[in-house]
Design an enzyme around this catalytic site. Sequence first.
Site, PDB file in Angstrom:
ATOM      1  N   PRO A 139       6.806  -7.494  -0.075  1.00 40.59           N
ATOM      2  CG  PRO A 139       7.769  -9.199  -1.346  1.00 40.59           C
ATOM      3  CD  PRO A 139       6.923  -8.969  -0.115  1.00 40.59           C
ATOM      4  CE1 TYR A 140       0.250  -2.984  -3.316  1.00 41.53           C
ATOM      5  CE2 TYR A 140      -0.133  -3.008  -0.944  1.00 41.53           C
ATOM      6  CZ  TYR A 140      -0.406  -2.498  -2.205  1.00 41.53           C
ATOM      7  OH  TYR A 140      -1.327  -1.484  -2.337  1.00 41.53           O
ATOM      8  N   GLY A 141       4.350  -3.730  -0.156  1.00 43.51           N
ATOM      9  CA  GLY A 141       4.637  -2.473   0.519  1.00 43.51           C
ATOM     10  C   GLY A 141       5.954  -1.870   0.071  1.00 43.51           C
ATOM     11  CB  SER A 143       6.379  -2.606  -5.108  1.00 43.38           C
ATOM     12  OG  SER A 143       5.013  -2.689  -4.759  1.00 43.38           O
TER      13      SER A 143
END
Length: 335
Positions: A139-141, A143
């Site tokens: 999810p970081y990537g 976002s």
Amino acid sequence: MTWLVTGGAGYIGAHVVSALSAADQRVVVLDDLSTGSLDRVGDAPLVVASVHDQRTVASTIRDHSVTGIIHLAGKKAVPESMADPLRYYQENVEGLRRLLAVATDEQVRAFLFSSSAAVYGAPDLQLVTEEAPCRPVNPYGESKLIGEWLLAAVGRASGLPHLSLRYFNVAGAGSPALADTTVANLMTQVFSRLERGLPPLVFGGDHPTPDGTCIRDFVHVADLADAHVAAALALAEGRVVSGVLNIGRGVGVSVKEVCRLIAETTRETHPAPAPVVVDRRAGDPAQVVGSARRAAEVLGWTASRDVADMVRSAWAGWREHHAGPAMAAHAAQAV
């Protein structure tokens, strides 16, 4: 130009603020101090607020005659993003959306976005260029990739000049005072365990790499800060209108090799036991190394510091923040 640096009291942000000031750029910092520190800001004006607070952001832009924004505020821990994806979309995507809404309303003239190599996911490439497919695996990537899309869409609709800088693995310290004090990256995680007499942990020893451990492209935070200055000036001078750029060294170093360099650096005060291999972490690609050729061509920027420089400077900073003055002085002598 006057630059508003969001997240400017954090680890990376403080280095960017320092580099901009050294380049005679006017700087204003906006930071909610959730992870940042007042001590890092120096002489730059500081507004304590979140990017979600659009009223305060707008008044800050007007009060300080801000003409450009460098957006670094956000969340960045991959394991945390796997456990709490809603928080990452809220902070990294919605925070950017709100900031861009104010930026366009206030007719800001340039926008520089802190993106990440995490947008590439797990590329099956020896060297990743900006044309590589973006397939984030956490999810970081996700976002960060959505942030790039959002910024590009706003740029097309409003004419806002913009760049997204895809950082690779940031480490080191420009000075001990600005060092990373959190346990959020490989080097500080190892330092923390060594100070407690524990062996470093290596997440996965069976990756498809020469020594079985993950390979990353580490870039010194001071080099990264210099890249921001080069990008900011390119936007301000109209030499760049839009785009994405990798910011790295183009050199892959394994986790095992970083642990070896740390052991060499810390052996006089904290002899390092052999690393212990544990299970892989979800969302960790085996190898990500980026080509920085486009950044050299577009910005005239290349990294000048190697991983040994990163380890030595990170260790000196860690000791200053986590040990007494005598130990900090000893660590600084190794730099």
